[in-house]
Design a protein around this motif. Structure first.
Motif, mmCIF file in Angstrom:
data_model
loop_
_atom_site.group_PDB
_atom_site.id
_atom_site.type_symbol
_atom_site.label_atom_id
_atom_site.label_comp_id
_atom_site.label_asym_id
_atom_site.label_seq_id
_atom_site.Cartn_x
_atom_site.Cartn_y
_atom_site.Cartn_z
ATOM 1 N N SER A 268 0.821 -1.204 0.000
ATOM 2 C CA SER A 268 0.000 0.000 0.000
ATOM 3 C C SER A 268 0.862 1.265 0.000
ATOM 4 C CB SER A 268 -0.920 -0.013 1.224
ATOM 5 O OG SER A 268 -1.663 1.172 1.299
ATOM 6 N N ILE A 269 1.925 1.263 0.786
ATOM 7 C CA ILE A 269 2.824 2.424 0.837
ATOM 8 C C ILE A 269 3.479 2.651 -0.520
ATOM 9 C CG2 ILE A 269 5.026 3.236 1.794
ATOM 10 C CD1 ILE A 269 4.139 2.004 4.468
ATOM 11 N N LEU A 270 3.903 1.586 -1.142
ATOM 12 C CA LEU A 270 4.537 1.704 -2.457
ATOM 13 C C LEU A 270 3.546 2.259 -3.487
ATOM 14 C CD1 LEU A 270 6.991 1.216 -4.276
ATOM 15 C CD2 LEU A 270 6.126 -1.102 -4.648
ATOM 16 N N GLU A 271 2.351 1.676 -3.525
ATOM 17 C CA GLU A 271 1.342 2.138 -4.481
ATOM 18 C C GLU A 271 0.950 3.590 -4.227
ATOM 19 O OE1 GLU A 271 -1.742 -0.751 -3.970
ATOM 20 O OE2 GLU A 271 -0.691 -2.278 -5.151
ATOM 21 N N ASP A 272 0.733 3.927 -2.960
ATOM 22 C CA ASP A 272 0.363 5.304 -2.615
ATOM 23 C C ASP A 272 1.497 6.272 -2.917
ATOM 24 O OD1 ASP A 272 -2.052 4.328 -1.758
ATOM 25 O OD2 ASP A 272 -1.617 4.549 0.379
ATOM 26 N N GLY A 273 2.720 5.842 -2.650
ATOM 27 C CA GLY A 273 3.874 6.700 -2.925
ATOM 28 C C GLY A 273 3.992 7.028 -4.402
ATOM 29 N N LEU A 274 3.791 6.028 -5.236
ATOM 30 C CA LEU A 274 3.843 6.257 -6.681
ATOM 31 C C LEU A 274 2.714 7.183 -7.135
ATOM 32 C CD1 LEU A 274 4.749 2.685 -7.973
ATOM 33 C CD2 LEU A 274 6.212 4.712 -7.953
ATOM 34 N N ALA A 275 1.514 6.918 -6.667
ATOM 35 C CA ALA A 275 0.367 7.750 -7.046
ATOM 36 C C ALA A 275 0.554 9.186 -6.551
ATOM 37 C CB ALA A 275 -0.923 7.155 -6.484
ATOM 38 N N ASN A 276 1.039 9.337 -5.327
ATOM 39 C CA ASN A 276 1.256 10.676 -4.770
ATOM 40 C C ASN A 276 2.339 11.419 -5.539
ATOM 41 O OD1 ASN A 276 -0.680 10.031 -2.902
ATOM 42 N ND2 ASN A 276 0.759 9.717 -1.214
ATOM 43 N N SER A 277 3.396 10.713 -5.895
ATOM 44 C CA SER A 277 4.480 11.345 -6.665
ATOM 45 C C SER A 277 3.970 11.826 -8.019
ATOM 46 C CB SER A 277 5.634 10.364 -6.873
ATOM 47 O OG SER A 277 6.224 10.045 -5.642
ATOM 48 N N LYS A 278 3.168 10.997 -8.685
ATOM 49 C CA LYS A 278 2.603 11.394 -9.982
ATOM 50 C C LYS A 278 1.712 12.626 -9.825
ATOM 51 C CE LYS A 278 2.628 6.836 -12.148
ATOM 52 N NZ LYS A 278 1.794 5.730 -12.650
ATOM 53 N N ALA A 279 0.899 12.616 -8.769
ATOM 54 C CA ALA A 279 0.004 13.759 -8.545
ATOM 55 C C ALA A 279 0.805 15.025 -8.275
ATOM 56 C CB ALA A 279 -0.938 13.472 -7.383
ATOM 57 N N LEU A 280 1.834 14.932 -7.456
ATOM 58 C CA LEU A 280 2.658 16.106 -7.136
ATOM 59 C C LEU A 280 3.429 16.593 -8.358
ATOM 60 C CD1 LEU A 280 3.983 15.115 -3.597
ATOM 61 C CD2 LEU A 280 2.324 16.927 -4.132
ATOM 62 N N LEU A 281 3.928 15.671 -9.166
ATOM 63 C CA LEU A 281 4.654 16.057 -10.382
ATOM 64 C C LEU A 281 3.730 16.687 -11.423
ATOM 65 C CD1 LEU A 281 7.093 13.036 -10.773
ATOM 66 C CD2 LEU A 281 7.667 15.389 -10.106
ATOM 67 N N GLY A 282 2.457 16.378 -11.346
ATOM 68 C CA GLY A 282 1.483 16.938 -12.281
ATOM 69 C C GLY A 282 0.952 18.300 -11.871
ATOM 70 N N ALA A 283 1.378 18.788 -10.733
ATOM 71 C CA ALA A 283 0.901 20.100 -10.271
ATOM 72 C C ALA A 283 1.358 21.186 -11.247
ATOM 73 C CB ALA A 283 1.421 20.380 -8.866
ATOM 74 N N LYS A 284 0.446 22.114 -11.534
ATOM 75 C CA LYS A 284 0.733 23.164 -12.519
ATOM 76 C C LYS A 284 1.491 24.344 -11.934
ATOM 77 C CE LYS A 284 -3.189 21.922 -15.339
ATOM 78 N NZ LYS A 284 -4.170 21.130 -14.674
ATOM 79 N N ASP A 285 1.328 24.570 -10.623
ATOM 80 C CA ASP A 285 2.039 25.680 -9.983
ATOM 81 C C ASP A 285 2.305 25.345 -8.517
ATOM 82 O OD1 ASP A 285 -0.404 26.057 -8.684
ATOM 83 O OD2 ASP A 285 -1.011 27.707 -9.975
ATOM 84 N N ALA A 286 3.006 26.226 -7.833
ATOM 85 C CA ALA A 286 3.394 25.984 -6.439
ATOM 86 C C ALA A 286 2.185 25.899 -5.525
ATOM 87 C CB ALA A 286 4.339 27.087 -5.959
ATOM 88 N N GLN A 287 1.181 26.706 -5.813
ATOM 89 C CA GLN A 287 -0.012 26.701 -4.971
ATOM 90 C C GLN A 287 -0.725 25.341 -5.064
ATOM 91 O OE1 GLN A 287 -2.671 29.905 -5.979
ATOM 92 N NE2 GLN A 287 -2.903 30.451 -3.825
ATOM 93 N N GLU A 288 -0.868 24.817 -6.273
ATOM 94 C CA GLU A 288 -1.497 23.507 -6.452
ATOM 95 C C GLU A 288 -0.640 22.421 -5.803
ATOM 96 O OE1 GLU A 288 -3.032 20.430 -9.931
ATOM 97 O OE2 GLU A 288 -2.333 22.414 -10.515
ATOM 98 N N PHE A 289 0.686 22.552 -5.932
ATOM 99 C CA PHE A 289 1.611 21.593 -5.321
ATOM 100 C C PHE A 289 1.421 21.557 -3.806
ATOM 101 C CE2 PHE A 289 5.668 20.417 -3.404
ATOM 102 C CZ PHE A 289 5.979 19.257 -4.101
ATOM 103 N N LEU A 290 1.360 22.738 -3.162
ATOM 104 C CA LEU A 290 1.161 22.801 -1.704
ATOM 105 C C LEU A 290 -0.197 22.255 -1.302
ATOM 106 C CD1 LEU A 290 2.771 26.264 -0.899
ATOM 107 C CD2 LEU A 290 3.691 23.992 -0.390
ATOM 108 N N GLY A 291 -1.208 22.532 -2.108
ATOM 109 C CA GLY A 291 -2.543 22.008 -1.813
ATOM 110 C C GLY A 291 -2.578 20.492 -1.890
ATOM 111 N N LEU A 292 -1.953 19.948 -2.922
ATOM 112 C CA LEU A 292 -1.894 18.486 -3.062
ATOM 113 C C LEU A 292 -1.104 17.865 -1.907
ATOM 114 C CD1 LEU A 292 -1.249 17.998 -6.881
ATOM 115 C CD2 LEU A 292 -3.191 17.133 -5.575
#
Length: 188
Positions: A45-69
């Motif tokens: 679960s940690i591995l799967e969540d880590g990958l999904a979270n990393s993808k979501a954070l890398l997809g952030a369009k700006d710093a504000q979205e990154f901090l929100g995510l």
């Protein structure tokens, strides 16, 4: 040391001891299996969540979205950590409870055997020894009463500790949830 009148008594006692050891071993293996399954599932679960979270954070369009995510991703991690710790505690508690039941059964059997041996000895004892037999029986009763009191107190302490762990867990989840919501609002 217990003396055996017959080989059958000796064999029965040995069989009971082997069965007790097997029960303890089976309980230990069952707990170990549950811990292993929990740890493997948690790692997956940690591995799967880590990958999904990393993808979501890398997809952030700006710093504000990154901090929100980032703030939004913290709460599920804390909740999973709390659930993991709760599961570890439950597995350990159940294992301890099974061992306690086994010990209580052994003590009850020992008391029964001791009472039977004492009664048998009292029947063949010389006249006037009934005072000594009564004193031994009284001492056994006092020891059993003390054991029962300690056992009940230990169970109450365990129940209080479990309630405190549950309260602390709930408080932690609520605090993280509130912090995550505040961070998400600030980022937006």
């Amino acid at each position: 040391m217990k003396m055996f009148a017959t080989p059958e008594q000796f064999a029965a006692t040995n069989k009971a001891n082997v069965e007790t050891l097997l029960t303890l071993a089976n309980n230990a293996f069952a707990s170990a299996e549950r811990f292993a399954a929990l740890n493997l599932n948690t790692a997956r679960s940690i591995l799967e969540d880590g990958l999904a979270n990393s993808k979501a954070l890398l997809g952030a369009k700006d710093a504000q979205e990154f901090l929100g995510l980032q703030a939004a991703l913290v709460q599920p991690l804390v909740e999973k950590a709390v659930a993991y710790n709760r599961s570890v505690y439950e597995i350990a508690s159940q294992g301890q409870e099974e061992v306690s039941k086994l010990v209580e059964a052994q003590i009850a059997e020992l008391n029964k055997s001791l009472a039977a041996a004492l009664d048998k000895a009292a029947k063949s004892a010389p006249a006037g020894s009934d005072v000594a037999v009564a004193a031994v029986k009284s001492a056994i009763a006092a020891a059993n009463s003390a054991y029962d009191s300690v056992s009940k107190a230990a169970k109450q302490v365990a129940e209080i500790a479990e309630a405190n762990v549950a309260a602390a867990t709930n408080a932690t989840v609520k605090a993280v949830s509130a912090t995550a919501k505040t961070a998400s609002k600030k980022a937006a």
